[in-house]
Design a protein around this motif. Structure first.
Motif: not given
Length: 326
Positions: A52-79
């Protein structure tokens, strides 16, 4: 102090928190990931999303986080784009449900912040979610990850073990007994008032492994435990010869593994105290002189700070001098 509730990863060496039960819900919390990048940085899936929690680090693009609870998607990005020579990083994801806000913070092992992003929305983390996350496989780049209730820093900067004795006008006082307004003796400006005191229990793994300064090599009867980015004053003939300075400052992590200092790996959590002043000061702790600020602060430091490559010949010269004397 914030309460750490779980650890995982090879750097923990099994020194977790035992059978402590995960909270039913964490409305304010922090995940910290200690990362060791390979010689050719690649995209890293820190958390795959199956929990339910996805977190990725890309050296070229930065950090992307996605949390899903039911139908609600919460995202945060650090470019951001990572410098190619960086190998050790710490990534923190924190959230406060009451404020409806979450943060992504990326810093170097030395505590220099590379970027921070704030996002709206901060769903609480359930105990079931946390358990799934800590039983999932980790990417090999993750040295350890930890979960704490409350907001915690990625690293402690300059900090003393709680039991360290700091010189004051009235004599030595334990670091954890000092309060704002108390006077502490400094090398350059005499007695100075403590502006703030920050207490925090921090994990002793990976890039946060504390350093034990060995007493005999600093003229002390006992050892000192300090955070890895604490600056230690060194002086002597070798310092004058190599750097044309009476004294210099060295991060304790660059001394760790030498005869002067060892990594402190006996406990999963260490109680630290950080002392702040109106400006960075040199403090007398035992018979050792330590700086109140880490090299990552954006303030002038009282002495030259050596880079890691400069510490190598200094320690080698000291070892040769000791061998010759013996």
């Amino acid at each position: 102090m914030s309460g750490w509730v779980a650890f995982a990863g090879p750097a923990t060496l099994g020194r977790g928190l035992g059978t402590q039960r995960l909270p039913d819900e964490i409305a304010q919390g922090t995940f910290i990931f200690d990362l060791a990048l390979g010689p050719e940085p690649r995209p890293i899936g820190l958390l795959a999303g199956d929990q339910g929690l996805a977190l990725h680090l890309d050296p070229e693009a930065g950090v992307h986080l996605a949390r899903r609870q039911g139908r609600v998607l919460h995202e945060a990005r650090l470019p951001l784009r990572l410098p190619s020579d960086l190998r050790r990083l710490r990534l923190a994801y924190s959230w406060t449900t009451a404020e409806g806000q979450s943060r992504l913070t990326l810093e170097t092992a030395g505590g220099t912040r590379l970027g921070r992003a704030v996002a709206a929305g901060a769903p609480a983390l359930s105990g079931a979610e946390a358990e799934r996350i800590f039983t999932a496989a980790l990417d090999p780049a993750v040295q350890w990850m930890g979960l704490a209730q409350g907001q915690v820093p990625g690293g402690m900067g300059a900090a003393l073990g709680a039991g360290c004795l700091v010189q004051t006008p009235a004599g030595p006082v334990r670091a954890d007994a000092l309060r704002p307004g108390d006077l502490v003796m400094t090398e350059d400006h005499g007695a100075q008032a403590v502006a703030f005191v920050r207490r925090q229990a921090m994990p002793g793994f990976g890039s946060l492994t504390p350093v034990r300064l060995r007493g005999p090599y600093f003229g002390m009867a006992g050892d000192l435990i300090v955070a890895p980015n604490t600056l230690v004053q060194l002086r002597g003939a070798e310092v004058e010869y190599l750097f044309a300075e009476d004294d210099v400052l060295v991060q304790s992590r660059h001394l760790s593994g030498s005869v002067m200092a060892l990594p402190e790996t006996r406990r999963p959590l260490i109680g630290f105290v950080a002392l702040g002043f109106a400006r960075p000061e040199l403090l007398r702790v035992g018979f050792c002189t330590l700086c109140s600020a880490a090299p990552s602060v954006r303030l002038p430091l009282p002495r030259r700070v050596l880079q890691a490559y400069e510490v190598i010949p200094l320690l080698a010269m000291r070892d040769r001098a000791r061998t010759a004397a013996a």
